[in-house]
Design a protein around this motif. Structure first.
Motif, mmCIF file in Angstrom:
data_model
loop_
_atom_site.group_PDB
_atom_site.id
_atom_site.type_symbol
_atom_site.label_atom_id
_atom_site.label_comp_id
_atom_site.label_asym_id
_atom_site.label_seq_id
_atom_site.Cartn_x
_atom_site.Cartn_y
_atom_site.Cartn_z
ATOM 1 N N ALA A 153 42.756 38.318 42.689
ATOM 2 C CA ALA A 153 43.477 37.364 43.532
ATOM 3 C C ALA A 153 44.514 36.574 42.748
ATOM 4 C CB ALA A 153 42.488 36.408 44.196
ATOM 5 N N ALA A 154 44.438 36.596 41.415
ATOM 6 C CA ALA A 154 45.421 35.898 40.588
ATOM 7 C C ALA A 154 46.668 36.730 40.341
ATOM 8 C CB ALA A 154 44.786 35.502 39.256
ATOM 9 N N GLY A 155 46.638 38.012 40.772
ATOM 10 C CA GLY A 155 47.803 38.871 40.586
ATOM 11 C C GLY A 155 48.040 39.198 39.115
ATOM 12 N N PRO A 156 49.299 39.378 38.702
ATOM 13 C CA PRO A 156 50.529 39.292 39.500
ATOM 14 C C PRO A 156 50.604 40.378 40.568
ATOM 15 C CG PRO A 156 51.005 40.267 37.374
ATOM 16 C CD PRO A 156 49.569 39.823 37.318
ATOM 17 N N TYR A 157 51.445 40.165 41.569
ATOM 18 C CA TYR A 157 51.470 41.016 42.744
ATOM 19 C C TYR A 157 52.655 41.983 42.772
ATOM 20 C CZ TYR A 157 47.846 38.044 44.779
ATOM 21 O OH TYR A 157 46.679 37.377 45.028
ATOM 22 N N ASP A 158 53.440 42.027 41.735
ATOM 23 C CA ASP A 158 54.668 42.832 41.809
ATOM 24 C C ASP A 158 54.395 44.329 41.850
ATOM 25 O OD1 ASP A 158 53.873 42.468 39.007
ATOM 26 O OD2 ASP A 158 55.704 43.574 38.526
ATOM 27 N N GLN A 159 53.176 44.769 41.470
ATOM 28 C CA GLN A 159 52.846 46.189 41.547
ATOM 29 C C GLN A 159 51.868 46.490 42.686
ATOM 30 O OE1 GLN A 159 54.344 48.521 40.086
ATOM 31 N NE2 GLN A 159 55.379 47.577 38.351
ATOM 32 N N GLY A 588 33.251 30.357 46.282
ATOM 33 C CA GLY A 588 34.368 30.503 47.201
ATOM 34 C C GLY A 588 35.430 31.460 46.719
ATOM 35 N N MET A 589 35.353 31.882 45.464
ATOM 36 C CA MET A 589 36.333 32.842 44.956
ATOM 37 C C MET A 589 36.104 34.208 45.607
ATOM 38 S SD MET A 589 34.785 33.818 41.221
ATOM 39 C CE MET A 589 35.416 35.475 41.265
ATOM 40 N N THR A 590 37.178 34.977 45.732
ATOM 41 C CA THR A 590 37.056 36.322 46.276
ATOM 42 C C THR A 590 36.523 37.263 45.201
ATOM 43 O OG1 THR A 590 39.361 36.807 45.705
ATOM 44 C CG2 THR A 590 38.930 35.975 47.917
ATOM 45 N N ARG A 591 36.138 38.440 45.648
ATOM 46 C CA ARG A 591 35.587 39.441 44.737
ATOM 47 C C ARG A 591 36.565 39.728 43.597
ATOM 48 N NH1 ARG A 591 32.047 44.065 44.657
ATOM 49 N NH2 ARG A 591 30.987 43.189 46.463
ATOM 50 N N ALA A 709 32.745 49.194 41.269
ATOM 51 C CA ALA A 709 32.685 48.005 42.110
ATOM 52 C C ALA A 709 32.749 46.738 41.258
ATOM 53 C CB ALA A 709 31.414 48.009 42.952
ATOM 54 N N GLY A 710 33.266 45.661 41.854
ATOM 55 C CA GLY A 710 33.548 44.459 41.100
ATOM 56 C C GLY A 710 32.474 43.390 41.165
ATOM 57 N N LEU A 711 32.892 42.158 40.869
ATOM 58 C CA LEU A 711 31.985 41.021 40.670
ATOM 59 C C LEU A 711 32.134 40.028 41.817
ATOM 60 C CD1 LEU A 711 31.370 39.079 37.396
ATOM 61 C CD2 LEU A 711 32.222 37.818 39.379
ATOM 62 N N GLU A 712 30.998 39.464 42.235
ATOM 63 C CA GLU A 712 30.987 38.426 43.258
ATOM 64 C C GLU A 712 30.105 37.266 42.817
ATOM 65 O OE1 GLU A 712 31.635 39.604 47.664
ATOM 66 O OE2 GLU A 712 29.946 40.759 46.920
ATOM 67 N N VAL A 738 29.716 29.472 37.451
ATOM 68 C CA VAL A 738 29.028 30.503 36.669
ATOM 69 C C VAL A 738 29.917 30.839 35.481
ATOM 70 C CG1 VAL A 738 28.122 32.854 36.631
ATOM 71 C CG2 VAL A 738 27.890 31.458 38.705
ATOM 72 N N THR A 739 29.362 30.775 34.279
ATOM 73 C CA THR A 739 30.144 30.987 33.059
ATOM 74 C C THR A 739 29.616 32.185 32.278
ATOM 75 O OG1 THR A 739 30.685 28.637 32.886
ATOM 76 C CG2 THR A 739 30.901 29.957 30.884
ATOM 77 N N PHE A 740 30.518 33.047 31.869
ATOM 78 C CA PHE A 740 30.216 34.169 30.972
ATOM 79 C C PHE A 740 30.764 33.834 29.591
ATOM 80 C CE2 PHE A 740 29.791 36.145 35.006
ATOM 81 C CZ PHE A 740 29.084 37.333 34.856
#
Length: 756
Positions: A153-159, A588-591, A709-712, A738-740
């Motif tokens: 969700a942080a992109g960047p979105y140009d691609q 509240g963050m997206t996957r 598959a990603g992280l939630e 949650v901190t890694f």
């Protein structure tokens, strides 16, 4: 002209007085496609080999594709790049894949211009070209053209699709997705599937629903504006999954084995006139056993895996049929050019035994037969992520040699169907001209009356590399293509004037040891008769021509490393999220896609969740992965639980959460720690508010890859990592963060002792 001193940013050519009565209005001239310009539906299948469709000789039911072929043309001499992202890059730009930066898949950046894992902006996409000339542009399905670490969700979105010329997008961003639990993106944001598998959900149906919705909006609101729809289903890339009714249709259909099915397809292709009558069927590819030599258990597993593939293909064809019927209802079908192709040949990634778990291949391991046999009844369902073995991939490429990733015909010679009733008078024709995926974009531009712009958003554009195929719509005959090179993971080939020189390269070997073969494709459709010894001078000239093309199109340096081996360089990019060692996530963050999630493989690390909870609270704190593999930290029945899913084997550690006061929430620090004790092994332990409590030995961990598959945070909404709960199992308390924290011991054993 405008009155002196008036600012006219749009080049206003009227006059401006004091009031409208003494002014002259002016509107910029409108540009757009000429009346009658057709729509375009460009369908790109995935890992569908030359013989995998009914109209190309298969026994698999593909009535929609067969009908489109019967209304248009089939090509038997069409080629791709041998891999998914490179073919997509060439298809959408009309340029060779190395030239635009996509030597292999978009999941790695090796630090060279041809190996960026992204399409350079000097190579505009068809969507960028056509949108600028008045088309509405839509993409549905698989993208896989954005760097993996730029897909959060942080992109960047140009691609992302909307950054490369598409007005709308609905689909998935990575190489593959679970068909029952896809990781979805709508335009520029991630979304959940609209319903569950229990409610009948499949991505195929969802994808076509959105294609229908997009086209309906366009035709309803702006019927005078043609549309360009890029439709890229996940089919038939693994995982091969389909509704049970489709799986049932093929039960027992492949018990007769791959040798018999291959021979049947071969004869059917000859009867169709799809291949020359004198074509020879090559011997089995290296490593493929005769079906009669297999054990009973091997036959059971291998047949079941092919059943799932066939079911997946038929289900996709059925859903595509809904789009075709919809366009007919809208009165758009005859005004629509359908172009349907595959991105490469049938896949060898299921390896010798086939697979029910994609992780084995990605970690350079082979699924044990016993493992696959134990999951026999899961094949094709949401409980497995399967792929067929080499023997069935060989059938998929009948009558060609080798597979996806190889530059022999089995990797690069693929089906192509073009259907356009108002532009192609012949119905059911076969075309034999040599062409390549870079030729599709110039073809579409020609028939749409559009031109490749010299600049896009101020960026000068490189010339197109392809040759228009529009001339083939009128008749069969000599090709206008002059030359085409191929390269993938060090394997190389070049075609010129009907001759093909090709060298299979074993990764890690010396390129000087590669053996170049020579085939006269005008007389040897299936590359069976190597003429290298008879024509040494011609072979030498072709090899030299390959090197010239390699320098011309930016192929060098040659790189035969697989994706996993290139990951370290990808992480070396300064702005890559993977270059960090600390990650903090908030509720509240997206996957977070897998290419952006913390890289925890073969290293020590900790995961700490700061939460507030009361005694009844439960649910997932953080999860990453799917049924095939991953990890999850959750609270259940007053316990903190961590499950590490290693190819379906769960390593579980639990600890009692103390200090909660009935219904009154209290704040806690819940920690999972993995201490590496040696290569690919270690100890997992839990701590509650800093007090160690429980550990589990983990004798095996993933080397290169855990899962696509990603992280939630706060739930496990898609394919569940563990069977210890029912997804999505949302956390009912409060997660603060949650901190890694990742260790630096990726290259050796850490120097501290695991905690109890």
């Amino acid at each position: 002209m405008s009155t002196d001193g008036n600012h006219s940013p749009d080049g206003f050519q009227g006059t401006i007085g004091t009031t409208y009565q003494d002014s002259t209005p002016w509107w910029p001239p409108e540009t757009g496609p000429a009346p009658g310009t057709p729509n375009v539906v460009l369908v790109l299948f995935d890992d569908v080999g030359f013989s995998s469709l009914g109209c190309y000789g298969s026994e698999i039911a593909t009535p929609t594709l067969d009908a489109l072929a019967a209304r248009g043309l089939r090509y038997n001499n069409f080629h791709t790049t041998a891999l998914c992202s490179p073919t997509r890059a060439s298809l959408l730009t009309g340029r060779n894949h190395h030239s635009v930066g996509m030597s292999i898949i978009s999941n790695a950046d090796s630090g060279y211009p041809s190996k960026r894992g992204a399409v350079c902006h000097e190579a505009g996409t068809l969507a960028e070209m056509l949108r600028a000339q008045g088309h509405h542009t839509m993409a549905v399905g698989k993208w896989h053209l954005a760097p993996a670490d730029q897909t959060s969700a942080a992109g960047p979105y140009d691609q992302w699709p909307l950054g490369r010329g598409f007005d709308r997008f609905y689909g998935f961003m990575d190489a593959l997705t679970d068909q029952f639990h896809p990781e979805l993106v709508h335009d520029n944001h991630r979304v959940d599937p609209p319903k569950s598998p229990e409610e009948g959900y499949t991505f195929n149906e969802d994808m076509i629903d959105h294609a229908i919705s997009f086209t309906t909006d366009q035709v309803s609101v702006a019927p005078e504006q043609p549309f360009f729809l890029y439709l890229a289903p996940g089919a038939a890339h693994s995982p091969h999954q389909a509704p049970q009714e489709y799986l049932d249709r093929y039960r027992g259909a492949y018990d007769r084995g791959w040798d018999e099915v291959r021979a049947e397809r071969f004869e059917r292709q000859k009867a169709m006139g799809l291949i020359p009558a004198d074509t020879d069927l090559p011997p089995r590819n290296p490593g493929v056993q005769a079906w009669d030599e297999l054990s009973e258990d091997q036959r059971r597993v291998y047949a079941r895996l092919q059943e799932a593939f066939a079911a997946f293909v038929e289900h996709t064809d059925h859903e595509l049929g809904r789009l075709v019927e919809h366009l007919e209802r809208l009165g758009q079908l005859d005004d629509t050019v359908f172009v349907l192709l595959s991105d490469n040949g049938a896949s060898q990634e299921g390896q010798i035994n086939g697979s029910v778990n994609t992780g084995f291949y990605e970690n350079s391991q082979v699924d044990p037969l016993e493992y696959n046999l134990s999951h026999l009844d899961d094949i094709g369902t949401e409980r497995a992520q399967n792929n067929y073995p080499l023997g069935w991939a060989q059938v998929g490429n009948t009558p060609l040699k080798r597979y996806k990733q190889n530059t022999h015909a089995g990797g690069v010679r693929d089906p192509l169907i073009v259907s356009w009733p108002r532009g192609i008078s012949e119905q059911g024709g076969i075309r034999t001209q040599f062409h390549h995926v870079v030729d599709i974009a110039p073809t579409l531009l020609e028939i749409l009356g559009a031109e490749a712009p010299e600049t896009i958003r101020g960026v000068p554009q490189m010339p197109l590399h392809g040759t228009s195929m529009a001339y083939t719509f009128d008749a069969d005959g000599p090709t206008r293509k002059e030359s085409q090179y191929f390269e993938m993971f060090g394997s190389r080939a070049i075609w010129q004037n009907g001759w093909k020189a090709v060298a299979f390269h074993e990764p890690g070997s010396d390129y000087a040891d590669d053996v170049w073969e020579l085939y006269d494709l005008t007389a040897d459709f299936s590359e069976c008769h190597d003429l290298a010894e008879q024509e040494p001078e011609l072979l030498r000239m072709l090899v030299e021509a390959w090197w010239e093309e390699a320098r011309r199109y930016g192929v060098l340096p040659l790189d035969d490393r697989r994706f996993a081996e290139r990951r370290a360089e990808a992480q070396a990019r300064r702005h890559s999220p993977r270059s960090r060692s600390t990650f903090t996530y908030y509720p509240g963050m997206t996957r977070v896609p897998s290419g952006v999630a913390p890289f925890v493989l073969d290293r020590s690390y900790t995961v700490t969740a700061r939460v507030s909870l009361s005694a009844p609270d439960e649910g997932v704190l953080v999860s990453c992965g799917s049924v095939s593999g991953g990890y999850v930290l959750y609270v259940q029945n007053g316990l903190l639980v961590h499950d590490y899913n290693y190819y379906g084997r769960i390593f579980r550690v639990t600890a009692e959460i103390t200090g909660t006061d009935g219904q009154q929430p209290t704040e806690h620090e819940l920690t999972y720690r993995f201490d590496k004790s040696g290569e690919l092994k270690g100890t997992g332990s839990l701590a509650i508010d800093g007090v160690a409590s429980g550990h589990v030995d983990i004798p095996e961990t993933y080397r290169h890859f855990m899962d696509w598959a990603g992280l939630e945070v706060g739930r496990d909404a898609l394919s569940p990592v563990s069977d210890g709960y029912r997804a999505p199992f949302p956390f009912t308390g409060t997660i603060h963060h949650v901190t890694f924290e990742l260790g630096d011991d990726t290259d050796g054993v850490d120097d501290y002792e695991p905690q109890d």
